[in-house]
Enzyme design. Structure first.
Site, PDB file in Angstrom:
ATOM      1  N   LYS A 180       0.820  -1.208   0.000  1.00 39.78           N
ATOM      2  CA  LYS A 180       0.000   0.000   0.000  1.00 39.78           C
ATOM      3  C   LYS A 180       0.854   1.258   0.000  1.00 39.78           C
ATOM      4  O   LYS A 180       0.478   2.275  -0.572  1.00 39.78           O
ATOM      5  CB  LYS A 180      -0.928   0.003   1.213  1.00 39.78           C
ATOM      6  CG  LYS A 180      -2.029  -1.044   1.109  1.00 39.78           C
ATOM      7  CD  LYS A 180      -3.153  -0.771   2.079  1.00 39.78           C
ATOM      8  CE  LYS A 180      -4.160  -1.908   2.008  1.00 39.78           C
ATOM      9  NZ  LYS A 180      -5.366  -1.629   2.794  1.00 39.78           N
TER      10      LYS A 180
ATOM     11  N   GLU B 143      -2.426   7.078   8.260  1.00 42.11           N
ATOM     12  CA  GLU B 143      -3.118   8.046   7.399  1.00 42.11           C
ATOM     13  C   GLU B 143      -4.097   8.856   8.228  1.00 42.11           C
ATOM     14  O   GLU B 143      -4.605   8.370   9.234  1.00 42.11           O
ATOM     15  CB  GLU B 143      -3.958   7.322   6.336  1.00 42.11           C
ATOM     16  CG  GLU B 143      -3.241   6.937   5.086  1.00 42.11           C
ATOM     17  CD  GLU B 143      -4.148   6.204   4.121  1.00 42.11           C
ATOM     18  OE1 GLU B 143      -5.345   6.006   4.453  1.00 42.11           O
ATOM     19  OE2 GLU B 143      -3.667   5.818   3.066  1.00 42.11           O
TER      20      GLU B 143
ATOM     21  N   HIS C 144     -14.925  -3.813   7.719  1.00 36.78           N
ATOM     22  CA  HIS C 144     -14.145  -3.507   6.519  1.00 36.78           C
ATOM     23  C   HIS C 144     -14.353  -4.501   5.395  1.00 36.78           C
ATOM     24  O   HIS C 144     -13.569  -4.553   4.447  1.00 36.78           O
ATOM     25  CB  HIS C 144     -12.655  -3.402   6.850  1.00 36.78           C
ATOM     26  CG  HIS C 144     -12.371  -2.372   7.902  1.00 36.78           C
ATOM     27  ND1 HIS C 144     -12.431  -1.023   7.664  1.00 36.78           N
ATOM     28  CD2 HIS C 144     -12.082  -2.507   9.225  1.00 36.78           C
ATOM     29  CE1 HIS C 144     -12.172  -0.367   8.774  1.00 36.78           C
ATOM     30  NE2 HIS C 144     -11.966  -1.238   9.740  1.00 36.78           N
TER      31      HIS C 144
ATOM     32  N   ARG D 204      -6.690  -7.339  -9.617  1.00 42.02           N
ATOM     33  CA  ARG D 204      -7.392  -8.596  -9.930  1.00 42.02           C
ATOM     34  C   ARG D 204      -8.847  -8.278 -10.230  1.00 42.02           C
ATOM     35  O   ARG D 204      -9.285  -7.144 -10.084  1.00 42.02           O
ATOM     36  CB  ARG D 204      -7.324  -9.522  -8.726  1.00 42.02           C
ATOM     37  CG  ARG D 204      -7.811  -8.774  -7.466  1.00 42.02           C
ATOM     38  CD  ARG D 204      -8.240  -9.654  -6.359  1.00 42.02           C
ATOM     39  NE  ARG D 204      -8.337  -8.944  -5.098  1.00 42.02           N
ATOM     40  CZ  ARG D 204      -9.402  -8.278  -4.660  1.00 42.02           C
ATOM     41  NH1 ARG D 204     -10.479  -8.170  -5.425  1.00 42.02           N
ATOM     42  NH2 ARG D 204      -9.408  -7.672  -3.487  1.00 42.02           N
TER      43      ARG D 204
END
Lengths: 157, 499, 499, 157
Positions: free
Chosen positions: B116, B200, B235, B294
């Site tokens: 990431k 973040e 999530h 993907r």
């Protein structure tokens, strides 16, 4: 004959024959009943035994599932809430799965909320916590064991 | 095109790919672990190869066994589906080395987007907006504390190698930070064998909006618009839709997001189907989150609205064909919504519910697409994720797509295990949901306001009476004491004797 | 919109309408004859009313009983489906008289189009091309002989009140004429209680192309393009597609046919959904045939290609809403094909095959729409037509729609009765079919050239061995004399013990 | 053990155990078998009893259905093609349905191709024709009767 029915936790007396009188009920597929009530409503009910409980049924109606138990009122009313001995509390598997970790040993003192055992199914781990402060009376499973839903994993007293 | 394609997956996505292969006349090879011998994908494939124990690392995640199965069956291409080896750059490389086409992007593109933090750098360099924070793995709690102080709380900790919510923590204050970092890091280590975590700024009540991209190996890339996947639990996406209620309400937002997504994907040298995920807020601001290299679980809603078949395009692109669709040819028509039907118990905190499917009724009719991996009598194993089937609807408007979904759910019954069907039924009737007022915390708030009333008197009584009738019929016949012969009993019994 | 709608039909079309009602939040009332108590439409409706014996004239065709059921249940509208009372002007009028909305055209429009000869006159007056011949019922064989001599052989005799091929005869020469007229007339009398027959020039190797029209009660009418239904057996459609291979190959043909259809329908004061049928030849010439004043069996292929839901529009139009779609808004996207799955035996001259469905597997996945009226364990009654389900596919191209259909048929299994699934599989692989070289005699020619080879050696041997295994497992366990324990036997037996 | 199998009319000797050796066969749904052959092919076979015939099966493979019969070779080989008496021929219902008209009476002389009885199902009438010239020996059904597939309607001799 009268029965005591519990539907989603609400108890009521039930005379099933009176309820069904005038209705047409057909088992159209195994466990699937097409009901035409006396006033013309068409209702489909899907009856399945609740896993691991005699006399308990899951009845699906319009996409929702209701938990139904039936009891003959002549039976002894109470089945005993716990396992008998006051203060002993069974920790049961909430789902079928595999025991990945046992965090305590017999004889350990535990606090309320303390993790006891971790069960995994479908890539999800579920940590069973102690419902109260006490002592681990018995550990019935080892890491790696496969358990069924409702199976007792350990006992706190 | 290919001589034979091995599908390195299981469940509904393996079935999805096998169907596309059959439609193109390409023989398919299924692989299966010991507990999947009876699975639907094995039944549907042209060939099937056992690859070992239930444990994924010894079967579906074992690239050696997969490649061996491909070479033994003479497959010249492998479709990885999603999950398992689909985003494993080493596996993509091993395929290339073995002369087998990996149906997906290049190993280098997977690698570039696999971390990431690295992906974030690529996105920044390509000019896509990113959430304020680090692009590098955190060294320690002290560094985390400094950065959090700069960007301001709340902050989000995320596993660098992560996905599916594993290794993520929302941190509201400095006091929680060190513990959360420790938890996230160890969860990341357990889940991905990589403990790296980055930080973040947390976007509050964010919406999850993603862009589907599709590119060929000749440098042509387009986007197929957005999907909104804000309705998540832990999530994990639960309901997805195309288009997004947010994006359709803000002029130009789709074009801006699409352009940003294509920039990012091109910067990574990407080809085949991929998804660029963004967080967005209600003002229309959006931030690059990550790229999934993907096919996405929720690809059907894009297919239904754009009339493009992503798996067919994956095959053609992997075979070297040119993507003949130009950006201006892409049209978005109507609305599509998808519910992920899971083996889980919404009444017990969504705990998994593997087991035998005793009875199965599936919906059909206009505007229904069902991608299922199950059949009646099959035992859903406890070893893999709980996705049973994806139910998607299409309709001219969002409102009708929702009402059609409610209709389809009422036709659906999966008995013997618990599922989230009733949960969806309640959620689709929820006023804020119908208004499109979505955010990633939607389900938590919904569960607080949702009060599913018990059944009405008549229904409760009838359900109990039918359960009684059923219990009678399953025992050695025991006549009720009543002398009165009522119609229902005769019919019920006649029927039982017949079957 | 309506308070409650009664669906005056059975089988897949009743299910189709009930689904649309549910999607619009309108309670539905099913009606059923004695043999249909367990039918799917009864299970799916909100209410259900028994209307008498199996014989249609005493149940589904009995307008008194239907209206009585509507008034008892408080239904304020009736959807007739297709067949049964759907094109009965007296019934439409009786609904109006009872203050119940008939979901379809006005009684006068049904009446105007109900006689083929009257419809022909309307079409001619409206300027639509018609096949040379009479608009009036023939008086006698002598008149038939004179007209046939004028227009030239071959000629076609047709029942004025007809439909579905009943009362039709193709006559090649004068010698056959008198006998054919007698046969057609008596068949027409039996089928429609109206022996009137008219005569037309026979178009050789004609294609059956029809235009879907849709109009509101405020004078606005559009067409939704064509369907080609040339693949027929005994004048019954078997495969339908949208668009037509013929029409797509001839520039402007759709627009010309669509305009002619709208002219005809408007001339009859038509509203709601209707279909104008034409014969066409390969040059693109077309001739008005008749108008079906109802929803068509094959409406799904139009829905899949135009993204419009005809049943929803039927409801809205019947409720007085305006049709908000303009002709220029109608877009045709991709290709759709429909196979009618019948309970019939293709290996025995397509004889009907009612009976109990012992096992049922139905197809799903991308591009599949299934409109079914059956379920596993249900006994298909011998009293009604043999349509079990309609399987439609959608894809970007005709070729892919065909290949997808082949894939879907392979997923379909209806055991216990004979069906035409294997027949479709062979037909869809037929070269002339794939070329789109269709005409109404296509199936006759196909059956002549089709030679379905027996199974290959391996399949035949395996099928016999599995039948043997099955026969063993269904008897009190009787071990084979072999001492060798082979893998399949253990697994097979283990499985049997479990279930 | 050896059997005699007939598949779509073609007879062959069959050793089912030898054929299945090395294969994995699982009955995944009632009558539905998932077969993995020794060489890795995955084939699904749907076995159903052929209506009204013992030892006869319909086996569906890839959308096509094959008629399979199994016979123990130690049984008497021929079962006799007709009903015994030479020249007598049964006229059997080709489908389940309702007899709408009986066109002949016992004792009538009939020609080859002459209509004998009309059976209707699913709105389709099927006229049974005489396979040969002869005499109606017996009429077993009346108009209005419901008949099963294969049921003898009348006999010509």
């Amino acid at each position: 004959m009268k029965w005591i029915a519990t539907v989603d936790g609400v108890e009521r007396p039930l005379d099933p024959q009176a309820v069904l009188d005038g209705a047409s009920v057909v088992e159209v597929e195994p466990g699937v009943y097409s009901v035409l009530t006396a006033n013309g409503a068409s209702i489909e009910m899907r009856v399945n035994p609740a896993p691991g409980m005699a006399g308990a049924w899951n009845v699906g109606v319009n996409g929702r599932t209701h938990a139904v138990t039936l009891r003959d009122p002549r039976e002894r009313a109470a089945r005993g809430a716990g396992a008998g001995a006051a203060g002993r509390q069974n920790i049961n598997a909430p789902m079928p799965g595999k025991v990945v970790r046992v965090l305590v040993q017999a004889g350990d003192a535990v606090e309320a909320g303390q993790g006891l055992v971790v069960v995994e199914a479908m890539k999800m781990q579920n940590e069973m916590k102690s419902p109260k402060a006490g002592t681990v009376a018995e550990v019935r499973v080892d890491a790696g064991a496969t358990v069924a839903v409702g199976e007792t994993l350990l006992i706190i007293e | 095109m290919f001589r034979k394609v091995l599908v390195a997956n299981r469940g509904e996505i393996a079935v999805r790919v096998i169907r596309a292969l059959r439609e193109r006349g390409i023989p398919s090879v299924a692989v299966f672990s010991d507990v999947d011998r009876n699975s639907l994908h094995v039944r549907m494939a042209d060939e099937a190869v056992g690859i070992g124990p239930a444990l994924s690392s010894e079967s579906y995640l074992n690239s050696g066994k997969i490649l061996d199965a491909a070479s033994r069956t003479g497959a010249d291409a492998i479709h990885p589906g999603y999950g398992f080896l689909s985003e494993n750059a080493e596996f993509a490389q091993a395929c290339a080395d073995a002369g087998i086409t990996f149906i997906g992007p290049s190993a280098s593109a997977i690698r570039a987007m696999g971390s990431k933090t690295a992906a974030r750098k690529i996105a920044e360099a390509a000019g896509a907006p990113v959430v304020p924070g680090t692009s590098e793995a955190l060294r320690d709690a002290e560094q985390a504390r400094q950065i959090a102080a700069t960007i301001g709380y709340p902050v989000m900790l995320k596993a660098a190698a992560g996905g599916g919510g594993k290794g993520m923590r929302l941190v509201h204050s400095e006091a929680e930070l060190a513990g959360a970092l420790r938890d996230a890091s160890s969860e990341a280590e357990r889940s991905f064998k990589n403990s790296e975590v980055y930080i973040e700024k947390a976007i509050l009540r964010p919406r999850h909006v993603e862009i589907q991209v599709l590119g060929d190996q000749h440098g042509h890339m387009i986007h197929l618009g957005e999907r909104e996947c804000s309705v998540q639990r832990r999530h994990q996406k639960v309901i997805e839709e195309c288009p997004s209620p947010l994006v359709t309400s803000i002029p130009g937002m789709r074009e801006r997001m699409g352009a940003a997504a294509v920039l990012v994907a091109k910067a990574a040298g990407y080809y085949n189907a991929g998804t660029v995920e963004f967080l967005a807020d209600d003002s229309g601001a959006f931030y690059f989150l990550e790229m999934n290299t993907r096919l996405q679980v929720e690809h059907p809603v894009t297919e239904l609205v754009t009339s493009m078949d992503l798996v067919h395009w994956q095959l053609r692109i992997a075979a070297g064909e040119r993507l003949t669709v130009r950006q201006e040819d892409v049209k978005w028509n109507g609305w599509s919504m998808e519910c992920r039907l899971y083996a889980e118990d919404p009444d017990a905190n969504f705990l998994p519910s593997p087991g035998r499917i005793q009875q199965l009724s599936l919906p059909s009719g206009p505007g229904i697409r069902l991608d299922s991996g199950v059949y009646p009598g099959w035992t859903v194993p406890m070893d893999y994720d709980p996705l049973l089937a994806k139910l998607a609807t299409w309709a001219e408007t969002r409102e009708l797509a929702i009402d059609r979904m409610i209709r389809a759910l009422a036709e659906t019954s999966i008995a013997g295990i618990k599922t989230n069907i009733a949960f969806f039924d309640a959620l689709l009737r929820d006023h804020p949901f119908r208004e499109g007022a979505l955010h990633t915390g939607f389900i938590v708030e919904f569960l607080e306001r949702a009060n599913t009333p018990g059944p009405d008197e008549d229904t409760a009584e009838l359900a109990a009476a039918v359960a009684w009738l059923h219990s009678r019929s399953k025992q050695p016949v025991e006549l009720p004491s009543s002398t009165q012969k009522s119609k229902w009993l005769e019919q019920g019994r006649a029927r039982l004797h017949r079957s």
